[in-house]
Design an enzyme around this catalytic site. Structure first.
Site, mmCIF file in Angstrom:
data_model
loop_
_atom_site.group_PDB
_atom_site.id
_atom_site.type_symbol
_atom_site.label_atom_id
_atom_site.label_comp_id
_atom_site.label_asym_id
_atom_site.label_seq_id
_atom_site.Cartn_x
_atom_site.Cartn_y
_atom_site.Cartn_z
ATOM 1 N N GLY A 1 -4.261 -9.375 4.020
ATOM 2 C CA GLY A 1 -4.737 -8.070 3.562
ATOM 3 C C GLY A 1 -5.843 -7.502 4.410
ATOM 4 N N ALA A 2 -5.758 -7.694 5.719
ATOM 5 C CA ALA A 2 -6.835 -7.264 6.615
ATOM 6 C C ALA A 2 -6.676 -5.825 7.092
ATOM 7 C CB ALA A 2 -6.908 -8.194 7.828
ATOM 8 N N ASN A 3 -5.750 -5.088 6.511
ATOM 9 C CA ASN A 3 -5.506 -3.719 6.968
ATOM 10 C C ASN A 3 -6.479 -2.706 6.377
ATOM 11 O OD1 ASN A 3 -3.492 -4.522 4.704
ATOM 12 N ND2 ASN A 3 -3.791 -2.326 4.411
ATOM 13 N N GLY B 1 -10.253 -2.248 3.444
ATOM 14 C CA GLY B 1 -11.214 -2.819 2.517
ATOM 15 C C GLY B 1 -11.912 -4.063 3.017
ATOM 16 N N GLY C 1 -10.790 -7.010 3.619
ATOM 17 C CA GLY C 1 -10.090 -7.744 4.669
ATOM 18 C C GLY C 1 -10.361 -7.184 6.049
ATOM 19 N N SER D 1 -12.841 -13.235 -8.278
ATOM 20 C CA SER D 1 -13.517 -12.060 -8.833
ATOM 21 C C SER D 1 -14.276 -12.461 -10.080
ATOM 22 C CB SER D 1 -12.480 -10.990 -9.196
ATOM 23 O OG SER D 1 -13.030 -9.983 -10.022
ATOM 24 N N TYR E 1 -4.755 -9.087 -14.704
ATOM 25 C CA TYR E 1 -5.655 -9.239 -13.559
ATOM 26 C C TYR E 1 -6.601 -10.407 -13.779
ATOM 27 C CZ TYR E 1 -9.097 -8.073 -9.960
ATOM 28 O OH TYR E 1 -9.932 -8.124 -8.875
#
Length: 294
Positions: free
Chosen positions: A21-23, A25, A27, A137, A163
């Protein structure tokens, strides 16, 4: 560890880090900071277009490879493409989305946030030299693991409860992974982090009025993504981490601040539940960790 920030990251030259998820935020911030410290960063992302834009801004130390955590065939394909890495950062996630299912039929939040990362870690563990960091979280405190209906097939779906369950699963997984690594005599580390309340796009996909509420919250209450990423950066790079440690901010009830060692809920420390979740995760993903048979 007081006021630890990116200036404290040890030299990462010669090290390779995978960031899911480094695309965008947290990440993207994590990938940039690691590359700036000398690491080669493998950006494991579903959205390759956004990921390449981030990689181009980083330069030659970043490369993009496709990974869709909501599809176990993609997880297996990605894992097969990796020869070795020093650190895996399980960062990607979704929050409070409407009821949807992954390619394999899992509820989207437990499927992406936990089961996808569980499978990825199991498939890569022999190739990871140093540590696995999983981003959890503070919402884990509202979570409850329903092993009889993990994927919300019989219960009435509640997006926030789902969640919370997924984030609790992240911590149960981390602590159980560390126990199993230790029992196997491995020096590898399993660590967890949390970002506090950080302003990212994560909060904008509930498809309810809460999207607008959280946009305001991001502007007024949240700390920056750069601050939010410090917990995972600390867990990924610091030399004084404790096996099975959990790191993130503690200010304002865990919402803001620099990373420190954190406490987690009693439910996250329940070894019986962790063992059941581990067995169920293996069954659902059909991924068995190398040391599973003790």
């Amino acid at each position: 560890m007081s006021r630890w920030d990116t200036s404290n990251i040890p030299d990462q030259s010669g090290r390779t880090v995978i960031v899911t998820g480094a695309n965008s935020g947290l990440g993207a911030v994590t990938a940039r900071a690691l590359a700036a410290a000398g690491a080669q960063v493998i950006m494991a992302c579903r959205d390759e277009v956004k990921a390449r834009a981030v990689a181009n801004s980083i330069g030659e130390r970043a490369q993009v490879r496709r990974l869709d955590l909501a599809d176990l065939s993609s997880v297996r394909e990605f894992a097969a493409s990796i020869d070795r890495a020093d650190v895996l950062i399980n960062n990607a996630g979704v929050m409070a989305v409407p009821l949807r299912r992954t390619a394999d039929g899992f509820e989207m939040q437990i499927g992406t946030n936990h089961l996808g990362h569980f499978a990825l870690t199991g498939l890569l563990l022999d190739k990871i030299a140093d540590r696995v960091v999983t981003v959890a979280s503070g919402a884990h405190i509202i979570g409850k693991i329903d092993a009889a209906d993990l994927n919300w097939e019989r219960r009435r779906y509640n997006r926030w409860a789902a969640y919370g369950q997924a984030k609790l699963a992240n911590l149960l997984f981390t602590y159980e992974l560390q126990r199993r690594l230790t029992a196997a005599g491995s020096s590898k580390l399993a660590l967890a982090s949390h970002p506090g309340y950080a302003a990212t796009d994560l909060q904008s996909h509930t498809e309810t009025f809460m999207d607008k509420v959280m946009v305001v919250g991001n502007r007024v209450l949240a700390q920056s993504a750069e601050m939010g990423a410090l917990g995972s950066l600390y867990a990924a790079t610091a030399t004084d981490v404790a096996p099975g440690g959990y790191y993130g901010p503690t200010g304002l009830g865990g919402a803001r601040g620099y990373p420190v060692a954190c406490k987690s809920s009693a439910a996250s420390r329940d070894e019986v539940t962790a063992g059941r979740l581990w067995e169920l995760s293996e069954q659902l993903t059909k991924v068995t960790f190398p040391f599973a048979e003790r």
